[in-house]
Design a protein around this motif. Structure first.
Motif, PDB file in Angstrom:
ATOM      1  N   ILE A  28      -0.049  -7.674  -5.872  1.00  0.00           N
ATOM      2  CA  ILE A  28       1.132  -8.539  -5.787  1.00  0.00           C
ATOM      3  C   ILE A  28       2.392  -7.745  -5.432  1.00  0.00           C
ATOM      4  O   ILE A  28       3.151  -8.155  -4.534  1.00  0.00           O
ATOM      5  CB  ILE A  28       1.305  -9.352  -7.082  1.00  0.00           C
ATOM      6  CG1 ILE A  28       0.147 -10.359  -7.217  1.00  0.00           C
ATOM      7  CG2 ILE A  28       2.649 -10.071  -7.116  1.00  0.00           C
ATOM      8  CD1 ILE A  28       0.120 -11.126  -8.520  1.00  0.00           C
ATOM      9  N   PRO A  29       2.662  -6.603  -6.096  1.00  0.00           N
ATOM     10  CA  PRO A  29       3.829  -5.813  -5.659  1.00  0.00           C
ATOM     11  C   PRO A  29       3.745  -5.396  -4.189  1.00  0.00           C
ATOM     12  O   PRO A  29       4.764  -5.396  -3.489  1.00  0.00           O
ATOM     13  CB  PRO A  29       3.775  -4.588  -6.588  1.00  0.00           C
ATOM     14  CG  PRO A  29       3.093  -5.078  -7.820  1.00  0.00           C
ATOM     15  CD  PRO A  29       2.054  -6.041  -7.323  1.00  0.00           C
ATOM     16  N   ASP A  30       2.541  -5.040  -3.720  1.00  0.00           N
ATOM     17  CA  ASP A  30       2.392  -4.671  -2.307  1.00  0.00           C
ATOM     18  C   ASP A  30       2.725  -5.836  -1.392  1.00  0.00           C
ATOM     19  O   ASP A  30       3.317  -5.660  -0.317  1.00  0.00           O
ATOM     20  CB  ASP A  30       0.964  -4.202  -2.027  1.00  0.00           C
ATOM     21  CG  ASP A  30       0.700  -2.795  -2.539  1.00  0.00           C
ATOM     22  OD1 ASP A  30       1.667  -2.137  -2.967  1.00  0.00           O
ATOM     23  OD2 ASP A  30      -0.474  -2.382  -2.530  1.00  0.00           O
ATOM     24  N   PHE A  31       2.336  -7.045  -1.805  1.00  0.00           N
ATOM     25  CA  PHE A  31       2.617  -8.237  -1.005  1.00  0.00           C
ATOM     26  C   PHE A  31       4.119  -8.415  -0.802  1.00  0.00           C
ATOM     27  O   PHE A  31       4.589  -8.620   0.318  1.00  0.00           O
ATOM     28  CB  PHE A  31       2.023  -9.470  -1.685  1.00  0.00           C
ATOM     29  CG  PHE A  31       2.406 -10.769  -1.046  1.00  0.00           C
ATOM     30  CD1 PHE A  31       1.803 -11.183   0.119  1.00  0.00           C
ATOM     31  CD2 PHE A  31       3.392 -11.574  -1.610  1.00  0.00           C
ATOM     32  CE1 PHE A  31       2.163 -12.386   0.723  1.00  0.00           C
ATOM     33  CE2 PHE A  31       3.758 -12.772  -1.023  1.00  0.00           C
ATOM     34  CZ  PHE A  31       3.139 -13.181   0.145  1.00  0.00           C
ATOM     35  N   PHE A  32       4.886  -8.308  -1.886  1.00  0.00           N
ATOM     36  CA  PHE A  32       6.335  -8.473  -1.771  1.00  0.00           C
ATOM     37  C   PHE A  32       6.963  -7.313  -1.003  1.00  0.00           C
ATOM     38  O   PHE A  32       7.933  -7.507  -0.259  1.00  0.00           O
ATOM     39  CB  PHE A  32       6.968  -8.613  -3.159  1.00  0.00           C
ATOM     40  CG  PHE A  32       6.703  -9.932  -3.805  1.00  0.00           C
ATOM     41  CD1 PHE A  32       7.326 -11.079  -3.346  1.00  0.00           C
ATOM     42  CD2 PHE A  32       5.818 -10.049  -4.871  1.00  0.00           C
ATOM     43  CE1 PHE A  32       7.076 -12.316  -3.928  1.00  0.00           C
ATOM     44  CE2 PHE A  32       5.556 -11.279  -5.460  1.00  0.00           C
ATOM     45  CZ  PHE A  32       6.184 -12.411  -4.985  1.00  0.00           C
ATOM     46  N   GLU A  33       6.416  -6.127  -1.168  1.00  0.00           N
ATOM     47  CA  GLU A  33       6.929  -4.981  -0.422  1.00  0.00           C
ATOM     48  C   GLU A  33       6.693  -5.159   1.073  1.00  0.00           C
ATOM     49  O   GLU A  33       7.555  -4.831   1.892  1.00  0.00           O
ATOM     50  CB  GLU A  33       6.269  -3.695  -0.911  1.00  0.00           C
ATOM     51  CG  GLU A  33       6.826  -2.441  -0.239  1.00  0.00           C
ATOM     52  CD  GLU A  33       6.200  -1.173  -0.767  1.00  0.00           C
ATOM     53  OE1 GLU A  33       6.410  -0.123  -0.136  1.00  0.00           O
ATOM     54  OE2 GLU A  33       5.501  -1.220  -1.798  1.00  0.00           O
TER      55      GLU A  33
END
Length: 204
Positions: A110-115
């Motif tokens: 999920i953090p990678d998605f927003f990044e």
């Protein structure tokens, strides 16, 4: 339903098929998955955290990153295979172990998605719905119905913006995304993609 503030984009990401940077291999043949579990086994040296454990391939990431499920455990791991086809030297293959799949989602996916999008993860409910609609988590009918419940002042929309949004033809998603693009760019000027690009790259 999305009208009682229950839609959460992070939960939706967990429930949806993998997006963009990960590709599920759960429906692939056993022979296909065995290619990569065998390669992992060849690379492991005595003392590697995965040495002696059986794993099952769940998904492939970019390049040679693989998500494996550790058999007889809730744990999953991401391994960067080297394709050496022989025993590696420490610390390779690089491996990150997670307590369970949910831990991996919360910590990395999920953090990678927003990044990747270039937007913050602490989105307002309205922002979540707009991006969720672009991705395809929310149908046009539900999104239209949701907009009619809005207090435009609460969501910092101008009167003109609100009136233009509720007058859109929601049978034409392309038209809706174009209309929301100006608002999106104003609020997320560091975003790497606009709504049309998000729809193209991530839509499920």
């Amino acid at each position: 339903m999305i009208f009682d503030n229950t839609f959460d984009i992070k939960s939706a990401l967990k429930d949806a098929p993998f997006l963009h940077t990960w590709w599920s291999c759960t429906k692939e043949s056993k022979d296909f998955k065995k290619i990569f579990t065998d390669e992992l086994e060849r690379e492991l040296y005595i003392g590697h955290p995965l040495y002696g454990f059986e794993v099952e391939a769940l998904a492939q990431g970019i390049g040679d990153d693989w998500l494996f499920k550790i058999t007889h455990s809730n744990q999953v791991c991401v391994v960067h295979l080297t394709r050496k086809q022989a025993t590696e030297i420490p610390p390779y293959p690089l491996t990150q172990i997670y307590e369970n799949l949910d831990d991996w989602y919360e910590t990395d996916y999920i953090p990678d998605f927003f990044e990747i999008l270039g937007i913050p993860s602490n989105l307002s409910f309205f922002e979540q719905n707009v991006i969720g609609y672009a991705i395809g988590f929310i149908t046009s009918l539900d999104f239209e119905s949701y907009l009619y419940t809005l207090d435009n002042k609460e969501y910092l929309l101008t009167e003109d913006e609100y009136l233009s949004f509720i007058s859109l033809n929601f049978d034409n998603k392309f038209e809706v995304l174009i209309a929301f693009n100006q608002w999106f760019r104003k609020n997320f000027n560091d975003a790497r993609y606009d709504l049309l690009e998000i729809n193209k790259r991530f839509n499920k």
